[in-house]
Write an enzyme that holds these catalytic residues in place. Structure first.
Site, PDB file in Angstrom:
ATOM      1  CB  ILE A  23     -11.440  -1.189   5.146  1.00 30.84           C
ATOM      2  CG1 ILE A  23     -12.574  -0.778   4.199  1.00 30.84           C
ATOM      3  CG2 ILE A  23     -11.914  -1.177   6.596  1.00 30.84           C
ATOM      4  CD1 ILE A  23     -13.715  -1.758   4.154  1.00 30.84           C
ATOM      5  CG  ASP A  24      -5.561   0.581   8.636  1.00 30.75           C
ATOM      6  OD1 ASP A  24      -5.715  -0.362   9.430  1.00 30.75           O
ATOM      7  OD2 ASP A  24      -4.521   1.271   8.621  1.00 30.75           O
ATOM      8  CB  THR A  25      -9.979   4.004  10.227  1.00 29.56           C
ATOM      9  OG1 THR A  25      -8.858   4.798   9.826  1.00 29.56           O
ATOM     10  CG2 THR A  25     -10.615   4.638  11.456  1.00 29.56           C
ATOM     11  CD  GLU A  68      -3.558   8.234  -4.203  1.00 32.70           C
ATOM     12  OE1 GLU A  68      -3.466   9.356  -3.666  1.00 32.70           O
ATOM     13  OE2 GLU A  68      -3.533   7.164  -3.569  1.00 32.70           O
ATOM     14  CG  ASP A  96      -1.983   1.019   1.226  1.00 28.68           C
ATOM     15  OD1 ASP A  96      -2.383   1.438   0.122  1.00 28.68           O
ATOM     16  OD2 ASP A  96      -2.458   1.395   2.318  1.00 28.68           O
ATOM     17  CG  HIS A  97      -0.590   4.892   0.205  1.00 28.15           C
ATOM     18  ND1 HIS A  97      -1.001   5.823  -0.725  1.00 28.15           N
ATOM     19  CD2 HIS A  97      -1.689   4.565   0.932  1.00 28.15           C
ATOM     20  CE1 HIS A  97      -2.302   6.055  -0.558  1.00 28.15           C
ATOM     21  NE2 HIS A  97      -2.738   5.300   0.429  1.00 28.15           N
ATOM     22  N   GLY A 103      -9.151   5.370   1.855  1.00 29.38           N
ATOM     23  CA  GLY A 103      -9.758   6.092   2.973  1.00 29.38           C
ATOM     24  C   GLY A 103     -11.240   5.805   3.111  1.00 29.38           C
ATOM     25  CG  ASP A 132       0.388   7.609  -3.642  1.00 27.32           C
ATOM     26  OD1 ASP A 132       0.186   8.397  -4.589  1.00 27.32           O
ATOM     27  OD2 ASP A 132      -0.093   7.779  -2.508  1.00 27.32           O
TER      28      ASP A 132
END
Length: 359
Positions: free
Chosen positions: A276-278, A142, A83-84, A233, A105
């Site tokens: 999804i993380d938060t 992205e 990721d990123h 996000g 990214d």
């Protein structure tokens, strides 16, 4: 079966009109929760790790935890995604460590905080695509910077995020640029900026079209019907976890996430991967706080971690069902990276943007 390319999962999702939640992982308990939910829901899995997660867990530990998941659930297709990635070097190190998909990214420069030019983004992303595709690894790019349309500011994901305040144009992906970007880079998936941001504090009120541009996804999908779109996000920040955290000593102010029904609109308009993380972090934190408060004399780490698996599994199951992912794992024929490398070499998986014809 070994890990599979993420492109395999996204192609199946597109053919069958569903989305796949991509869960960030740092430790064993998170992976257990995701895999238990996937087994129960018969869902394909995307496990993703940020640079921060790789540093926290250590490359070898993280790789072997995910390998353990593959060995324990050989019938479930699993993609391992970086990721990123802030630079080609980060992506290449992920590939060397067994990742079957990487995100370059290039919306930010290598410092992971300075907004980059369009040409810079194209150049670094195309470089990664060339290398990754040669070994069958999928690539996500992205375009546009993730941040709030309310404030013009963003939040960092393990140190990755712009600093300062950006204009609305910088915070929304331009459909025309998206077509050129995909054509020049040949990415497998495109993360689009629509007003979402990392962390729990996404919106100060229930989001409407003014601050959450879901309609922009449909515009981009109309121009790029053959490109898999990605929503970053996209945690929904459920009130039940906020209430539980605060009930047991936490102090999280009122905040709003991305409503499930808005994500479902995105899936209908070409979104195939939903980050999804938060939500999982909140569920874990709620479980640990509750367990500690109810039995303050207990010092066995398992006392805190067992309920964290249970609560996070609940989140994952709900997302698998809501996104239409459930029931699809057994329908996917697992294919190796070598097979995908051959497909890329033959041009069978090349991106073909649909251009608008001006009369």
């Amino acid at each position: 079966m070994a890990l599979v390319p993420m492109r395999l999962l996204l192609d199946h999702a597109a053919e069958n009109q569903y989305g796949i939640p991509a869960y960030n992982v740092n430790n064993m308990e998170q992976i257990l929760a995701i895999m238990q939910a996937a087994e129960e829901a018969n869902s394909p899995v995307i496990l993703q790790a940020s640079r921060g997660a790789r540093k926290y867990a250590g490359e070898n530990f993280l790789r072997h935890l995910i390998t353990a998941a593959v060995e324990t659930y050989p019938h479930i297709p699993i993609a391992m995604h970086q990721d990123h990635g802030n630079s080609p070097a980060t992506c290449y190190s992920a590939i060397r460590n067994g990742f079957t998909s990487v995100m370059m990214d290039g919306s930010l420069e290598a410092d992971a905080k300075t907004p980059a030019s369009f040409d810079y983004n194209v150049d670094v992303t195309a470089e990664v695509v060339k290398v990754a595709h040669s070994v069958g690894v999928s690539v996500e790019g992205e375009l546009g910077c993730l941040g709030s349309l309310e404030t013009g500011q963003g939040d960092k994901e393990d140190g990755h995020g712009f600093e300062g305040t950006l204009s609305k144009d910088q915070l929304l992906t331009d459909p025309d640029e998206a077509v050129e970007f995909v054509e020049r880079t040949q990415v497998d998936a495109l993360a689009v900026a629509i007003g979402t941001s990392h962390g729990a504090y996404k919106f100060t009120r229930k989001p409407t079209g003014e601050i959450l541009a879901i309609s922009r996804i449909a515009e981009i999908h109309a121009r790029l019907p053959n490109t898999h779109l990605v929503m970053h996000g996209s945690s929904s920040v459920p009130q039940e976890w906020l209430d539980m955290i605060n009930q047991y000593g936490g102090n999280i102010p009122e905040t709003y996430g991305v409503p499930i029904e808005e994500i479902q609109k995105g899936i209908k308009s070409g979104v195939r991967k939903v980050n999804i993380d938060t939500d999982n972090r909140l569920a874990i934190t709620a479980a640990i706080r509750e367990a500690a408060a109810k039995d303050p004399s207990n010092f066995d780490p398992r006392h805190f971690m067992k309920p964290s698996i249970t609560y996070m599994k609940k989140v994952c199951l709900e997302r698998y069902e809501a996104f239409g992912t459930a029931g699809n794992a057994s329908k996917i024929k697992q294919v190796s990276l070598d097979d995908f490398a051959a497909k890329y070499a033959k041009g069978e998986l090349s991106a073909s943007p649909k251009k608008t014809i001006v009369v």
